[in-house]
Scaffold this active site. Sequence first.
Site, PDB file in Angstrom:
ATOM      1  N   ARG A 151     -28.344  18.014  25.665  1.00 44.96           N
ATOM      2  CA  ARG A 151     -28.620  19.383  26.102  1.00 44.96           C
ATOM      3  C   ARG A 151     -29.760  19.938  25.263  1.00 44.96           C
ATOM      4  NH1 ARG A 151     -28.475  21.166  21.601  1.00 44.96           N
ATOM      5  NH2 ARG A 151     -28.647  23.216  22.515  1.00 44.96           N
ATOM      6  N   GLY A 152     -30.240  21.130  25.695  1.00 40.91           N
ATOM      7  CA  GLY A 152     -31.466  21.658  25.094  1.00 40.91           C
ATOM      8  C   GLY A 152     -32.617  21.211  25.989  1.00 40.91           C
ATOM      9  N   ALA A 153     -33.481  22.155  26.348  1.00 43.53           N
ATOM     10  CA  ALA A 153     -34.477  21.890  27.393  1.00 43.53           C
ATOM     11  C   ALA A 153     -35.329  20.630  27.135  1.00 43.53           C
ATOM     12  CB  ALA A 153     -35.352  23.129  27.577  1.00 43.53           C
TER      13      ALA A 153
ATOM     14  N   ARG B  19     -29.022  20.289  36.305  1.00 44.16           N
ATOM     15  CA  ARG B  19     -29.032  21.632  35.698  1.00 44.16           C
ATOM     16  C   ARG B  19     -30.299  22.349  36.178  1.00 44.16           C
ATOM     17  NH1 ARG B  19     -27.622  22.161  29.521  1.00 44.16           N
ATOM     18  NH2 ARG B  19     -26.801  24.146  30.293  1.00 44.16           N
TER      19      ARG B  19
ATOM     20  N   ASP C 153     -35.475  27.990  27.567  1.00 43.11           N
ATOM     21  CA  ASP C 153     -35.301  26.959  28.600  1.00 43.11           C
ATOM     22  C   ASP C 153     -36.393  27.023  29.638  1.00 43.11           C
ATOM     23  OD1 ASP C 153     -32.470  27.288  27.401  1.00 43.11           O
ATOM     24  OD2 ASP C 153     -32.490  25.386  28.504  1.00 43.11           O
TER      25      ASP C 153
ATOM     26  N   ASN D 292     -33.138  31.860  28.002  1.00 33.95           N
ATOM     27  CA  ASN D 292     -32.517  31.052  26.943  1.00 33.95           C
ATOM     28  C   ASN D 292     -31.009  31.274  27.021  1.00 33.95           C
ATOM     29  OD1 ASN D 292     -32.884  29.232  24.649  1.00 33.95           O
ATOM     30  ND2 ASN D 292     -32.111  30.910  23.394  1.00 33.95           N
ATOM     31  N   LYS D 293     -30.282  30.601  26.157  1.00 31.63           N
ATOM     32  CA  LYS D 293     -28.820  30.639  26.160  1.00 31.63           C
ATOM     33  C   LYS D 293     -28.288  32.071  26.259  1.00 31.63           C
ATOM     34  CE  LYS D 293     -26.556  27.923  26.210  1.00 31.63           C
ATOM     35  NZ  LYS D 293     -26.060  27.463  27.523  1.00 31.63           N
TER      36      LYS D 293
HETATM   37  O1  MRU Z   1     -26.891  24.877  27.578  1.00 26.16           O
HETATM   38  P1  MRU Z   1     -27.785  24.290  26.529  1.00 26.16           P
HETATM   39  O2  MRU Z   1     -27.058  23.908  25.283  1.00 26.16           O
HETATM   40  O3  MRU Z   1     -28.625  23.162  27.091  1.00 26.16           O
HETATM   41  O4  MRU Z   1     -28.776  25.468  26.146  1.00 26.16           O
HETATM   42  C1  MRU Z   1     -29.788  25.217  25.221  1.00 26.16           C
HETATM   43  C2  MRU Z   1     -30.605  26.399  24.870  1.00 26.16           C
HETATM   44  O5  MRU Z   1     -30.420  27.475  25.398  1.00 26.16           O
HETATM   45  C3  MRU Z   1     -31.721  26.180  23.901  1.00 26.16           C
HETATM   46  O6  MRU Z   1     -31.940  27.323  23.139  1.00 26.16           O
HETATM   47  C4  MRU Z   1     -33.000  25.867  24.687  1.00 26.16           C
HETATM   48  O7  MRU Z   1     -32.796  24.794  25.567  1.00 26.16           O
HETATM   49  C5  MRU Z   1     -34.140  25.557  23.789  1.00 26.16           C
HETATM   50  S1  MRU Z   1     -33.932  24.005  22.972  1.00 26.16           S
HETATM   51  C6  MRU Z   1     -35.278  23.714  22.013  1.00 26.16           C
END
Ligand code: MRU
Length: 356
Positions: free
Chosen positions: A53-55, A98, A248, A258-259
């Site tokens: 996870r994480g973009a 996603r 994201d 973002n989250k």
């Molecule tokens: O649902 P996730 O854990 O994939 O969400 C991740 C985030 O919101 C991060 O802040 C974002 O992807 C940036 S990662 C460098």
Amino acid sequence: MTNDRLPFPFPVAAWTGASVRLIDQTRLPVELVFRDCRTIDELGEAIRVLAVRGAPAIGVAAAYGLVLSWHLGVAAGEDLPALGRGLDRDREALAATRPTAVNLFWALRRVHDAAVAALASGADTATVGETLLREARTIHDEDIAMGRALGRAGEALLPDEGAVLTHCNAGGLATAGYGTALGVVYAATEAGKRIHVYADETRPLLQGARLTAWELQNQGIPVTVLPDVAAATLLRQGRVDAVITGADRIAANGDAANKIGTYPLAVLARRHGVPFYVAAPSSTIDPDTATGDEIEIEQRHPDEIHGHRGERFTPEGVAAFNPAFDVTPAELITAIITESGVVKPPYDLDTLLPKC
Ligand code: MRU
């Protein structure tokens, strides 16, 4: 709990020759285990459940997914036209995992385009396979380099000694291994600054409590975890020099998804006169999305709100609202930190566009 130290940058995603190998982030910090995805279904499931996870990390994993697609087709004895159709099908399947992080679609497009160009030039099966792997590895390497460059650009914004508040995990685990928001902290630390990180626990899946806390501890950086709702108190007490989050997707006007829980932090930061920075590689900028209103926000299963690891804590029958992300309007973002430098409002799309 695992105290295993990982080499840095973290081996978040890799091609083994027969599988896409991921650090299983659903298991951290209890145990550090790897998850081998040997089919597209397995990789799709790993992305859906946030094993990766994480973009940027999702983008890298999906890029290796197209390498896996080709590998499986070749092993099944498919001819070039069938391999090409398989690639289209698997690109679509991975893109459907996603919806919010634009890096996923960006990386799939890059690898797919490379394969299409190789096919159009009359390349044979082996050459197309090599092209796919080269492009995926290039995306991987570029992401590490982008993290380091944006870290160096952003660290100049931090004092010699101070505190950063962050949300979710935008570190080595969320990228090809170095990080965006935490990349800034790593670069500041490398430059000799003493930075303490406050990590929002990040309800409901606790990426801050589980992952940010684990990776900072792994790297020897002091970290304090707080419930998301305590951020207001911390800011009001003047204990934070900067809020830094990842993104994201960043729309052309600078609005950033973002989250969930990032937007309230930006509002709080403005209220308390603390700078709010978004750190993201240019691959997170989507010039085809004009404003944040156009960003599709992933809605996740209500059970993530109702309980944790099988134990329910809301009454049976109540509803739950579970958007995975929110959008912070550009007007609340003090600056966007990219590998090309620190960009301040009004956000100029030309300076933010992907360079590769
Ligand atoms: O649902 P996730 O854990 O994939 O969400 C991740 C985030 O919101 C991060 O802040 C974002 O992807 C940036 S990662 C460098």
